[in-house]
Design a protein around this motif. Structure first.
Motif, PDB file in Angstrom:
ATOM      1  N   SER A 233       0.842  -1.188   0.000  1.00 28.89           N
ATOM      2  CA  SER A 233       0.000   0.000   0.000  1.00 28.89           C
ATOM      3  C   SER A 233       0.878   1.239   0.000  1.00 28.89           C
ATOM      4  O   SER A 233       1.825   1.345   0.792  1.00 28.89           O
ATOM      5  N   ALA A 234       0.591   2.175  -0.882  1.00 22.83           N
ATOM      6  CA  ALA A 234       1.355   3.420  -0.926  1.00 22.83           C
ATOM      7  C   ALA A 234       0.952   4.374   0.176  1.00 22.83           C
ATOM      8  O   ALA A 234       1.650   5.335   0.473  1.00 22.83           O
ATOM      9  N   ARG A 235      -0.174   4.087   0.795  1.00 21.22           N
ATOM     10  CA  ARG A 235      -0.753   4.980   1.795  1.00 21.22           C
ATOM     11  C   ARG A 235      -0.019   4.875   3.122  1.00 21.22           C
ATOM     12  O   ARG A 235       0.169   3.798   3.667  1.00 21.22           O
ATOM     13  N   GLY A 236       0.433   6.018   3.648  1.00 20.61           N
ATOM     14  CA  GLY A 236       0.984   6.058   4.997  1.00 20.61           C
ATOM     15  C   GLY A 236       2.436   5.655   5.131  1.00 20.61           C
ATOM     16  O   GLY A 236       2.926   5.503   6.257  1.00 20.61           O
ATOM     17  N   LEU A 237       3.171   5.471   4.032  1.00 22.19           N
ATOM     18  CA  LEU A 237       4.583   5.134   4.135  1.00 22.19           C
ATOM     19  C   LEU A 237       5.369   6.340   4.650  1.00 22.19           C
ATOM     20  O   LEU A 237       5.147   7.471   4.222  1.00 22.19           O
ATOM     21  N   SER A 238       6.306   6.088   5.558  1.00 23.17           N
ATOM     22  CA  SER A 238       7.154   7.165   6.063  1.00 23.17           C
ATOM     23  C   SER A 238       8.186   7.557   5.005  1.00 23.17           C
ATOM     24  O   SER A 238       8.379   6.848   4.007  1.00 23.17           O
ATOM     25  N   LEU A 239       8.869   8.666   5.231  1.00 21.64           N
ATOM     26  CA  LEU A 239       9.913   9.099   4.298  1.00 21.64           C
ATOM     27  C   LEU A 239      10.983   8.034   4.162  1.00 21.64           C
ATOM     28  O   LEU A 239      11.423   7.727   3.044  1.00 21.64           O
ATOM     29  N   GLU A 240      11.395   7.447   5.263  1.00 27.12           N
ATOM     30  CA  GLU A 240      12.437   6.419   5.204  1.00 27.12           C
ATOM     31  C   GLU A 240      11.946   5.193   4.442  1.00 27.12           C
ATOM     32  O   GLU A 240      12.692   4.580   3.663  1.00 27.12           O
ATOM     33  N   GLU A 241      10.699   4.811   4.643  1.00 22.67           N
ATOM     34  CA  GLU A 241      10.149   3.660   3.924  1.00 22.67           C
ATOM     35  C   GLU A 241      10.049   3.941   2.433  1.00 22.67           C
ATOM     36  O   GLU A 241      10.305   3.051   1.607  1.00 22.67           O
ATOM     37  N   ARG A 242       9.675   5.151   2.072  1.00 24.84           N
ATOM     38  CA  ARG A 242       9.626   5.511   0.651  1.00 24.84           C
ATOM     39  C   ARG A 242      11.016   5.477   0.025  1.00 24.84           C
ATOM     40  O   ARG A 242      11.200   4.979  -1.091  1.00 24.84           O
ATOM     41  N   ARG A 243      11.991   5.983   0.742  1.00 25.62           N
ATOM     42  CA  ARG A 243      13.361   5.973   0.215  1.00 25.62           C
ATOM     43  C   ARG A 243      13.884   4.556   0.059  1.00 25.62           C
ATOM     44  O   ARG A 243      14.502   4.219  -0.965  1.00 25.62           O
ATOM     45  N   GLN A 244      13.633   3.709   1.047  1.00 25.86           N
ATOM     46  CA  GLN A 244      14.111   2.329   0.966  1.00 25.86           C
ATOM     47  C   GLN A 244      13.419   1.582  -0.161  1.00 25.86           C
ATOM     48  O   GLN A 244      14.048   0.758  -0.854  1.00 25.86           O
ATOM     49  N   LEU A 245      12.136   1.854  -0.374  1.00 25.67           N
ATOM     50  CA  LEU A 245      11.420   1.225  -1.484  1.00 25.67           C
ATOM     51  C   LEU A 245      12.032   1.621  -2.818  1.00 25.67           C
ATOM     52  O   LEU A 245      12.188   0.786  -3.712  1.00 25.67           O
ATOM     53  N   ALA A 246      12.410   2.886  -2.954  1.00 31.88           N
ATOM     54  CA  ALA A 246      13.057   3.339  -4.191  1.00 31.88           C
ATOM     55  C   ALA A 246      14.383   2.626  -4.400  1.00 31.88           C
ATOM     56  O   ALA A 246      14.732   2.233  -5.530  1.00 31.88           O
TER      57      ALA A 246
ATOM     58  N   SER B 132       1.714  14.289   0.593  1.00 31.02           N
ATOM     59  CA  SER B 132       1.186  13.602  -0.590  1.00 31.02           C
ATOM     60  C   SER B 132       0.997  12.122  -0.312  1.00 31.02           C
ATOM     61  O   SER B 132       1.712  11.518   0.485  1.00 31.02           O
ATOM     62  N   GLU B 133       0.001  11.553  -0.979  1.00 34.04           N
ATOM     63  CA  GLU B 133      -0.308  10.126  -0.893  1.00 34.04           C
ATOM     64  C   GLU B 133      -0.766   9.642  -2.262  1.00 34.04           C
ATOM     65  O   GLU B 133      -1.156  10.434  -3.121  1.00 34.04           O
ATOM     66  N   LEU B 134      -0.715   8.328  -2.443  1.00 30.13           N
ATOM     67  CA  LEU B 134      -1.239   7.686  -3.648  1.00 30.13           C
ATOM     68  C   LEU B 134      -2.389   6.782  -3.249  1.00 30.13           C
ATOM     69  O   LEU B 134      -2.260   5.970  -2.335  1.00 30.13           O
ATOM     70  N   LEU B 135      -3.500   6.918  -3.943  1.00 29.59           N
ATOM     71  CA  LEU B 135      -4.677   6.111  -3.638  1.00 29.59           C
ATOM     72  C   LEU B 135      -5.174   5.414  -4.905  1.00 29.59           C
ATOM     73  O   LEU B 135      -5.334   6.060  -5.948  1.00 29.59           O
ATOM     74  N   PRO B 136      -5.436   4.110  -4.845  1.00 26.83           N
ATOM     75  CA  PRO B 136      -6.096   3.443  -5.978  1.00 26.83           C
ATOM     76  C   PRO B 136      -7.596   3.719  -5.916  1.00 26.83           C
ATOM     77  O   PRO B 136      -8.265   3.295  -4.980  1.00 26.83           O
TER      78      PRO B 136
END
Length: 478
Positions: A5-18, A439-443
């Motif tokens: 889920s893209a919703r609610g990811l922290s900055l660190e989680e977004r960076r690690q996902l990238a 910002s968030e991404l929602l399906p």
């Protein structure tokens, strides 16, 4: 297909996902960079590990849908025909784990259950001239924009790349929003204005028949503007208010339904650069049309990662419809042979004209009813070559015998394609977060109806718990 889920990811989680995405895409770039029409000319099957070939060879299309793409299917096809190599199992698990899920959180009964052509949750006047896919999209995005507008106190919505104005018309005449509609094609603007008048006449007739019923929000139609929005510069027309609030300030919400290529990037830049733009709801598409550089990457974080580069072919592949193709696999229809036929045609073209590579072949109707040699003859004619050339029928039939291999390779690429879209959209989230925005991404669309279904929602101020209202769905007809 499951995912993160893209919703609610922290900055660190977004960076690690990238970081994880760029690593995985680098490992399997050869599959993503391949063109399926070069399956035979470039021996794409031979580029796969032998253990993968053994596992995939002979799988029928429904088995590919369930075992490789992870789609629901009949119990008997869920059993593996043979033991899969750990590397292939790891690829499948990784692709599922790292891609943003496209399944809407709020599941409601299908609005097309009673009639596949008419949404049961969109009033008849707004369905006219609108295909089912678009009916679903304008209703869902319109609802979200209305809620976001209320939450952020916007005075005006600006619909950029509005086409024939279906979304703008619904938001203004159906939901009571003040809407400016901007479209670069003058013909589409004129068509939108014509449809506005047609809808107003319909609503007027309904009022006369039933004056007791309060009709659609005082019938204020959208304000249409013919204007090309240059993604490299700010467009004053986008920011020009129709009217200001009693407090004397304009608070704008920008939206775009499948804003193509750089147009979705332009919306992000207007949002981040202009104080009067307080909210954004954008659904992007056509990633292959993003400028390079300029359209991707946008964030400093992704731009600094090794292997962040996405070729035209990778970005084009990210626009494929995984769910739609998986459904075709499950039905195992003869239409699946199109890729095999086109790849066979490519071998003949290369033999005749070695320098002619991957030419566009105008659509050949009812491919599944043709013998492979008939398809090749028609294809030769469409690319300007002699259709009466002598053909090696034995070679063509040998290619046709590998139809399932072609389908399997394409399915592999399709399994990876959502990772590319995830990285592109994640880059946009990080770009906004680096500037201090929320910002968030929602399906929000059904992926079976609309594969590009992730809406990027951005605000200048945090919405907190109120954000959850954007994920709900109204059940009454609008």
């Amino acid at each position: 297909m499951p995912g993160v889920s893209a919703r609610g990811l922290s900055l660190e989680e977004r960076r690690q996902l990238a970081v994880n995405l760029t690593r995985v895409l680098s490992l399997y770039r050869s599959i993503l960079d391949a063109y399926i029409i070069e399956f035979f000319t470039d021996n794409l099957w031979g580029t796969l590990p032998c253990s993968w070939q053994e596992a995939l060879d002979g799988l029928n299309p429904p088995q590919l849908a369930t075992q490789l793409l992870g789609m629901p299917g009949e119990g008997e096809v869920l059993r593996y025909r043979s033991v899969w190599p750990l590397t292939l199992l790891a690829l499948k698990s990784t692709a599922c784990a790292l891609a943003f899920t496209r399944t809407p959180k709020f599941q409601a009964p299908s609005e097309f259950r009673e009639n596949p052509s008419q949404s049961s949750r969109l009033k008849a006047p707004f369905r006219k001239h609108v295909r089912p896919k678009k009916q679903h999209e304008i209703r869902r995005l319109g609802e979200l924009v209305k809620k976001l507008s209320d939450l952020t106190g916007c005075t005006q919505v600006v619909d950029v790349g509005s086409g024939q104005g279906h979304l703008s018309r619904f938001m203004s005449l159906g939901l009571g929003l003040k809407v400016k509609s901007i479209e670069g094609d003058q013909r589409l603007v004129e068509r939108a204005q014509h449809l506005d008048q047609e809808l107003l006449q319909t609503l007027g007739k309904e009022e006369k028949r039933n004056p007791q019923v309060v009709q659609m929000h005082s019938h204020r139609s959208p304000h249409h503007v013919a204007q090309w929005v240059d993604p490299r510069t700010l467009c004053e027309e986008v920011l020009l208010p129709l009217e200001t609030s009693p407090q004397g300030e304009a608070r704008l919400l920008l939206t775009g339904l499948h804003a193509c290529g750089d147009l979705s990037v332009a919306l992000l830049r207007h949002f981040s650069s202009c104080p009067e733009v307080v909210a954004l709801a954008s659904v992007g598409c056509c990633y292959m049309k993003l400028s390079d550089p300029g359209g991707y990457p946008l964030s400093q974080w992704v731009a600094a990662l090794p292997g962040y580069e996405l070729s035209y072919r990778l970005r084009e592949g990210a626009c494929h419809a995984l769910e739609e193709y998986a459904e075709r696999l499950q039905k195992a229809g003869p239409g699946l042979r199109t890729h095999c036929y086109r790849a066979a045609l490519e071998t003949v073209i290369r033999h005749v004209q070695p320098k002619l590579r991957r030419p566009g072949v105008q659509g050949i109707p009812r491919v599944h009813e043709l013998k492979i040699e008939e398809y090749v003859q028609r294809g030769l004619q469409r690319v300007g070559l002699d259709p009466q050339l002598p053909l090696n029928l034995a070679a063509l039939q040998a290619h046709q015998a590998q139809e399932n291999r072609v389908v399997a390779f394409f399915s592999l690429a399709l399994l990876l394609a959502p990772l590319v879209e995830t990285l592109i959209l994640l880059d946009r989230l990080l770009f906004l977060q680096e500037q201090g925005f929320h910002s968030e991404l929602l399906p929000i669309f059904s992926p079976e109806l609309s594969p590009r279904n992730l809406v990027l929602v951005a605000t200048k101020r945090p919405l907190g718990q109120a954000f959850s209202v954007l994920e709900t769905e109204d059940t009454a007809a609008l």
